[in-house]
Scaffold this motif. Structure first.
Motif, mmCIF file in Angstrom:
data_model
loop_
_atom_site.group_PDB
_atom_site.id
_atom_site.type_symbol
_atom_site.label_atom_id
_atom_site.label_comp_id
_atom_site.label_asym_id
_atom_site.label_seq_id
_atom_site.Cartn_x
_atom_site.Cartn_y
_atom_site.Cartn_z
ATOM 1 N N VAL A 131 2.927 7.964 10.621
ATOM 2 C CA VAL A 131 2.235 9.160 10.146
ATOM 3 C C VAL A 131 0.730 8.960 10.292
ATOM 4 C CG1 VAL A 131 4.069 9.670 8.499
ATOM 5 C CG2 VAL A 131 2.083 8.396 7.735
ATOM 6 N N ARG A 132 0.022 10.074 10.348
ATOM 7 C CA ARG A 132 -1.443 10.035 10.334
ATOM 8 C C ARG A 132 -1.900 10.943 9.205
ATOM 9 N NH1 ARG A 132 -5.528 13.207 12.442
ATOM 10 N NH2 ARG A 132 -4.035 14.479 13.589
ATOM 11 N N VAL A 133 -2.730 10.416 8.329
ATOM 12 C CA VAL A 133 -3.286 11.211 7.239
ATOM 13 C C VAL A 133 -4.403 12.068 7.831
ATOM 14 C CG1 VAL A 133 -4.512 11.146 5.043
ATOM 15 C CG2 VAL A 133 -2.682 9.515 5.490
ATOM 16 N N THR A 134 -4.271 13.394 7.715
ATOM 17 C CA THR A 134 -5.273 14.286 8.294
ATOM 18 C C THR A 134 -6.309 14.745 7.277
ATOM 19 O OG1 THR A 134 -3.914 16.257 7.957
ATOM 20 C CG2 THR A 134 -3.675 15.101 10.061
ATOM 21 N N GLN A 135 -5.925 14.787 6.008
ATOM 22 C CA GLN A 135 -6.901 15.120 4.972
ATOM 23 C C GLN A 135 -6.359 14.802 3.588
ATOM 24 O OE1 GLN A 135 -6.887 19.311 6.184
ATOM 25 N NE2 GLN A 135 -6.681 19.832 4.048
ATOM 26 N N ARG A 136 -7.285 14.700 2.652
ATOM 27 C CA ARG A 136 -6.926 14.513 1.250
ATOM 28 C C ARG A 136 -6.650 15.873 0.649
ATOM 29 N NH1 ARG A 136 -11.824 10.618 0.533
ATOM 30 N NH2 ARG A 136 -10.819 8.682 1.116
ATOM 31 N N ALA A 137 -5.693 15.931 -0.218
ATOM 32 C CA ALA A 137 -5.378 17.166 -0.933
ATOM 33 C C ALA A 137 -5.705 16.972 -2.413
ATOM 34 C CB ALA A 137 -3.901 17.509 -0.746
ATOM 35 N N ALA A 138 -5.612 18.037 -3.162
ATOM 36 C CA ALA A 138 -5.924 17.984 -4.589
ATOM 37 C C ALA A 138 -5.001 17.023 -5.332
ATOM 38 C CB ALA A 138 -5.803 19.381 -5.193
ATOM 39 N N PHE A 139 -5.537 16.400 -6.360
ATOM 40 C CA PHE A 139 -4.778 15.540 -7.270
ATOM 41 C C PHE A 139 -4.098 14.367 -6.572
ATOM 42 C CE2 PHE A 139 -4.812 19.848 -9.043
ATOM 43 C CZ PHE A 139 -5.581 19.601 -10.169
ATOM 44 N N GLN A 187 3.652 18.133 13.888
ATOM 45 C CA GLN A 187 3.956 18.748 12.597
ATOM 46 C C GLN A 187 3.025 18.212 11.510
ATOM 47 O OE1 GLN A 187 7.973 18.046 11.386
ATOM 48 N NE2 GLN A 187 7.865 19.426 9.659
ATOM 49 N N ARG A 188 2.550 19.115 10.644
ATOM 50 C CA ARG A 188 1.706 18.722 9.518
ATOM 51 C C ARG A 188 2.269 19.320 8.238
ATOM 52 N NH1 ARG A 188 -1.234 18.535 13.729
ATOM 53 N NH2 ARG A 188 -3.063 17.268 13.990
ATOM 54 N N PHE A 189 2.203 18.537 7.162
ATOM 55 C CA PHE A 189 2.636 19.041 5.864
ATOM 56 C C PHE A 189 1.942 18.265 4.765
ATOM 57 C CE2 PHE A 189 5.773 16.091 7.499
ATOM 58 C CZ PHE A 189 5.921 15.183 6.482
ATOM 59 N N ALA A 190 1.918 18.867 3.567
ATOM 60 C CA ALA A 190 1.260 18.255 2.419
ATOM 61 C C ALA A 190 2.276 17.501 1.575
ATOM 62 C CB ALA A 190 0.585 19.325 1.579
ATOM 63 N N VAL A 191 1.825 16.390 1.029
ATOM 64 C CA VAL A 191 2.624 15.578 0.108
ATOM 65 C C VAL A 191 1.819 15.484 -1.179
ATOM 66 C CG1 VAL A 191 3.646 13.306 -0.285
ATOM 67 C CG2 VAL A 191 3.595 14.249 2.027
ATOM 68 N N THR A 214 4.274 12.061 -5.318
ATOM 69 C CA THR A 214 5.193 11.656 -4.250
ATOM 70 C C THR A 214 4.523 10.660 -3.311
ATOM 71 O OG1 THR A 214 6.327 13.790 -4.377
ATOM 72 C CG2 THR A 214 6.662 12.503 -2.366
ATOM 73 N N ALA A 215 3.248 10.878 -3.003
ATOM 74 C CA ALA A 215 2.517 9.980 -2.104
ATOM 75 C C ALA A 215 2.488 8.547 -2.640
ATOM 76 C CB ALA A 215 1.104 10.501 -1.877
ATOM 77 N N THR A 216 2.436 8.390 -3.961
ATOM 78 C CA THR A 216 2.431 7.037 -4.528
ATOM 79 C C THR A 216 3.783 6.351 -4.373
ATOM 80 O OG1 THR A 216 3.020 7.772 -6.757
ATOM 81 C CG2 THR A 216 0.658 7.626 -6.234
ATOM 82 N N ARG A 217 4.825 7.104 -4.086
ATOM 83 C CA ARG A 217 6.175 6.546 -3.966
ATOM 84 C C ARG A 217 6.580 6.267 -2.527
ATOM 85 N NH1 ARG A 217 9.931 9.780 -7.963
ATOM 86 N NH2 ARG A 217 10.774 7.723 -8.351
ATOM 87 N N MET A 243 0.852 -1.166 0.000
ATOM 88 C CA MET A 243 0.000 0.000 0.000
ATOM 89 C C MET A 243 0.903 1.235 0.000
ATOM 90 S SD MET A 243 -2.677 1.266 2.942
ATOM 91 C CE MET A 243 -4.135 0.440 2.366
ATOM 92 N N ASN A 244 0.418 2.316 -0.600
ATOM 93 C CA ASN A 244 1.193 3.546 -0.577
ATOM 94 C C ASN A 244 0.400 4.664 0.094
ATOM 95 O OD1 ASN A 244 -0.375 5.027 -2.592
ATOM 96 N ND2 ASN A 244 0.553 3.648 -4.090
ATOM 97 N N LEU A 245 1.075 5.772 0.365
ATOM 98 C CA LEU A 245 0.462 6.871 1.103
ATOM 99 C C LEU A 245 -0.751 7.443 0.381
ATOM 100 C CD1 LEU A 245 0.737 8.544 3.687
ATOM 101 C CD2 LEU A 245 2.184 10.120 2.403
ATOM 102 N N ALA A 246 -0.751 7.447 -0.946
ATOM 103 C CA ALA A 246 -1.887 7.969 -1.707
ATOM 104 C C ALA A 246 -3.144 7.128 -1.496
ATOM 105 C CB ALA A 246 -1.541 8.039 -3.190
ATOM 106 N N GLN A 247 -3.003 5.877 -1.105
ATOM 107 C CA GLN A 247 -4.136 4.984 -0.878
ATOM 108 C C GLN A 247 -4.613 5.008 0.570
ATOM 109 O OE1 GLN A 247 -1.899 1.572 -2.125
ATOM 110 N NE2 GLN A 247 -2.967 1.468 -4.101
ATOM 111 N N CYS A 248 -3.904 5.692 1.429
ATOM 112 C CA CYS A 248 -4.205 5.696 2.856
ATOM 113 C C CYS A 248 -5.413 6.582 3.146
ATOM 114 C CB CYS A 248 -2.981 6.203 3.624
ATOM 115 S SG CYS A 248 -3.105 5.994 5.398
ATOM 116 N N PRO A 249 -6.407 6.069 3.865
ATOM 117 C CA PRO A 249 -7.589 6.874 4.172
ATOM 118 C C PRO A 249 -7.309 7.938 5.243
ATOM 119 C CG PRO A 249 -7.803 4.685 5.114
ATOM 120 C CD PRO A 249 -6.535 4.688 4.316
ATOM 121 N N VAL A 250 -8.166 8.923 5.279
ATOM 122 C CA VAL A 250 -8.059 9.993 6.273
ATOM 123 C C VAL A 250 -8.229 9.418 7.680
ATOM 124 C CG1 VAL A 250 -9.145 12.129 7.092
ATOM 125 C CG2 VAL A 250 -8.839 11.739 4.645
ATOM 126 N N ASP A 251 -7.479 9.938 8.627
ATOM 127 C CA ASP A 251 -7.458 9.563 10.047
ATOM 128 C C ASP A 251 -6.789 8.216 10.316
ATOM 129 O OD1 ASP A 251 -8.543 11.895 11.079
ATOM 130 O OD2 ASP A 251 -10.598 11.172 10.830
#
Length: 82
Positions: free
Chosen positions: A38-46, A56-60, A64-67, A1-9
């Motif tokens: 890590v904890r996914v806090t929200q989905r971002a565009a694309f 700390q929070r930041f956007a990926v 990059t999330a798929t990698r 599984m990759n980060l792009a597939q990870c659900p919120v929370d």
């Protein structure tokens, strides 16, 4: 599984980073390294994700999330939805 597939929370442990050395170094500076939880806090565009590591929070971005390979982390203080 990759980060792009990870659900919120959901909580996940980083198991691999498929990126060039300079990108791995930057991610490591942010705390996003193999073994980090890590904890996914929200989905971002694309397909991107906003992740939290500690306070700390930041956007990926989506590409990059798929990698970033992850594995689920389950526990009493974490979401079981992964």
């Amino acid at each position: 599984m990759n980060l792009a597939q990870c659900p919120v929370d959901a909580h996940a442990r980083v198991v691999a980073l498929d990126a060039e050395q300079s990108m791995r170094l930057r991610m490591s500076e942010l705390g996003l390294r193999v073994g980090a939880v890590v904890r996914v806090t929200q989905r971002a565009a694309f397909g991107g994700r906003v992740v939290a590591i500690g306070a700390q929070r930041f956007a990926v971005d989506g590409q990059t999330a798929t990698r970033i390979a992850i594995e689920p982390v389950r526990g009493a203080h974490q979401s079981p939805r992964l």
